[in-house]
Design an enzyme around this catalytic site. Structure first.
Site, short mmCIF file in Angstrom:
data_model
loop_
_atom_site.label_atom_id
_atom_site.label_comp_id
_atom_site.label_asym_id
_atom_site.label_seq_id
_atom_site.Cartn_x
_atom_site.Cartn_y
_atom_site.Cartn_z
N ASP A 275 18.43 94.15 21.90
CA ASP A 275 18.53 94.28 22.47
C ASP A 275 20.22 94.69 22.33
OD1 ASP A 275 20.40 93.83 25.20
OD2 ASP A 275 20.14 91.68 24.75
N ARG B 291 26.89 103.70 37.97
CA ARG B 291 26.98 102.50 36.37
C ARG B 291 25.78 102.17 35.64
NH1 ARG B 291 27.42 97.71 40.26
NH2 ARG B 291 28.16 96.80 37.59
N LYS B 292 24.38 103.02 36.06
CA LYS B 292 23.21 102.51 34.78
C LYS B 292 23.39 103.22 33.76
CE LYS B 292 20.91 103.81 38.97
NZ LYS B 292 19.94 103.03 40.13
C1 LIG Z 1 31.76 98.89 20.21
C2 LIG Z 1 30.86 97.35 21.03
C3 LIG Z 1 29.52 97.48 21.06
C4 LIG Z 1 29.12 96.50 21.90
C5 LIG Z 1 27.79 96.28 21.54
C6 LIG Z 1 26.84 95.06 22.21
C7 LIG Z 1 25.67 94.52 21.71
C8 LIG Z 1 25.28 93.42 22.54
C9 LIG Z 1 24.21 93.90 22.92
C10 LIG Z 1 23.06 92.34 24.04
C11 LIG Z 1 23.76 92.45 25.34
C12 LIG Z 1 23.17 91.32 26.28
O1 LIG Z 1 22.15 90.68 26.11
S1 LIG Z 1 24.56 91.06 27.93
C13 LIG Z 1 23.45 89.53 28.20
C14 LIG Z 1 22.63 89.82 29.30
N1 LIG Z 1 22.60 90.29 30.27
C15 LIG Z 1 23.59 89.29 31.12
O2 LIG Z 1 23.67 88.73 31.52
C16 LIG Z 1 23.29 90.63 32.88
C17 LIG Z 1 23.15 89.06 33.89
N2 LIG Z 1 22.89 90.10 34.76
C18 LIG Z 1 24.30 90.76 35.70
O3 LIG Z 1 25.15 90.54 35.29
C19 LIG Z 1 23.81 91.49 37.41
O4 LIG Z 1 22.70 91.50 37.21
C20 LIG Z 1 24.36 92.82 36.35
C21 LIG Z 1 25.48 92.95 35.91
C22 LIG Z 1 23.62 93.54 35.18
C23 LIG Z 1 23.73 93.37 37.78
O5 LIG Z 1 24.63 93.40 39.31
P1 LIG Z 1 25.67 93.49 40.07
O6 LIG Z 1 26.82 94.48 39.42
O7 LIG Z 1 25.73 93.32 40.76
O8 LIG Z 1 25.00 95.43 40.40
P2 LIG Z 1 23.63 95.08 41.04
O9 LIG Z 1 23.89 96.43 42.36
O10 LIG Z 1 23.01 94.22 40.83
O11 LIG Z 1 22.49 96.30 39.96
C24 LIG Z 1 23.60 98.12 39.57
C25 LIG Z 1 22.34 98.74 39.61
O12 LIG Z 1 21.55 98.64 39.01
C26 LIG Z 1 20.60 98.57 39.38
N3 LIG Z 1 19.23 97.63 38.30
C27 LIG Z 1 20.79 96.45 38.29
N4 LIG Z 1 19.23 95.06 37.64
C28 LIG Z 1 18.47 95.36 37.54
C29 LIG Z 1 16.72 95.50 37.04
N5 LIG Z 1 16.54 94.28 36.12
N6 LIG Z 1 15.81 97.01 37.21
C30 LIG Z 1 16.09 97.74 37.52
N7 LIG Z 1 16.85 97.98 38.25
C31 LIG Z 1 18.45 96.87 37.80
C32 LIG Z 1 20.82 97.73 40.51
O13 LIG Z 1 19.36 98.17 41.26
C33 LIG Z 1 21.26 98.89 40.99
O14 LIG Z 1 21.50 99.89 41.32
P3 LIG Z 1 21.96 101.21 41.88
O15 LIG Z 1 21.41 100.78 43.45
O16 LIG Z 1 23.20 101.21 41.58
O17 LIG Z 1 20.68 102.20 42.50
#
Ligand SMILES: CCCCCCCCCCCC(=O)SCCNC(=O)CCNC(=O)[C@H](O)C(C)(C)COP(=O)(O)OP(=O)(O)OC[C@H]1O[C@@H](n2cnc3c(N)ncnc32)[C@H](O)[C@@H]1OP(=O)(O)O
Length: 190
Positions: free
Chosen positions: A90, A136-137
């Site tokens: 990740d 956005r993906k």
């Molecule tokens: C220099 C710096 C370095 C930076 C270096 C950084 C390194 C850090 C790495 C760690 C990163 C992490 O762990 S981040 C922490 C873990 N992740 C999270 O906490 C995320 C929690 N989830 C959320 O907040 C939300 O579900 C989002 C933001 C992901 C999506 O919500 P949204 O904004 O309402 O958007 P939404 O319409 O649902 O989704 C947007 C599009 O993505 C698709 N989509 C969303 N989730 C999925 C899914 N699981 N599987 C398939 N498709 C998905 C949707 O179908 C849609 O497609 P379409 O209809 O548009 O086609």
């Protein structure tokens, strides 16, 4: 002949039509050691028991990361915990997306294939790349090799990151920590 395990069947990737990822003009140049993006990050920060990963921008828009597996990272005796390996990926994948595209994004989906055990004391050499962008993906993939850049592949991963506005972090995160984060020089601000 028996069928390949379901988890190792090849499926199309990225799973939707995408555009080629164009590196941001401010993306770090090849050879740049990438900064810790947040000092409390479990993946790259100074967190006790964290992964302490370090990454470097490579040629051809590849990001190279290293994860040194310690006793703090065990699942079975002497072997890395799969969940922590997923965490390492990740981080590596997020670093590739963040540094190459300079777009704030969070992990929406993360898939891992664990191909070989990863022993305590070994270093996993992870190479990550951004595969495509569909609005956005943001799609990325990586592989991790044991002991050297050309070692045996132990883990593969691929992920969907979803671009978010900064309000994602102000709404859901810790405002005080966020203020500190925004004062660091290597953040991504919209
Ligand atoms: C220099 C710096 C370095 C930076 C270096 C950084 C390194 C850090 C790495 C760690 C990163 C992490 O762990 S981040 C922490 C873990 N992740 C999270 O906490 C995320 C929690 N989830 C959320 O907040 C939300 O579900 C989002 C933001 C992901 C999506 O919500 P949204 O904004 O309402 O958007 P939404 O319409 O649902 O989704 C947007 C599009 O993505 C698709 N989509 C969303 N989730 C999925 C899914 N699981 N599987 C398939 N498709 C998905 C949707 O179908 C849609 O497609 P379409 O209809 O548009 O086609």
């Amino acid at each position: 002949m028996s069928e390949a395990p379901r988890s190792r069947r090849s499926t199309p990737w990225p799973p939707v039509d995408t555009e080629s990822p164009a590196p941001h003009p401010d993306a770090p140049r090849p050879g740049t050691k990438l900064a810790v993006h947040y000092d409390q990050c479990f993946g790259c920060g100074d967190v006790e028991g964290g992964l302490h990963m370090r990454s470097t921008m490579g040629e051809h828009a590849l990001v190279h990361s290293q994860f040194a597996v310690t006793e703090a990272h065990q699942g079975a005796p002497g072997l890395a915990h799969g969940g922590l390996l997923a965490c390492a990926f990740d981080e590596a994948l997020g670093s590739a997306v963040g540094n190459l595209l300079r777009r704030p994004a969070v992990t929406g989906k993360l898939e891992t294939d664990f191909l070989r055990p990863v022993p305590v004391g070994s270093t996993l050499f992870i190479t990550a790349k951004v595969d495509g962008v569909a609005g956005r993906k943001l799609y990325a993939s990586a592989e991790g090799r044991l002991g050297a850049e050309d070692g045996s592949v132990a883990v593969r991963a691929r992920a969907l990151f979803v671009e978010v506005g900064f309000e994602h972090f102000t709404t859901h995160g810790d405002p005080d920590a966020l203020t500190k984060f925004r004062q660091t020089p290597d953040q991504i601000n919209p």
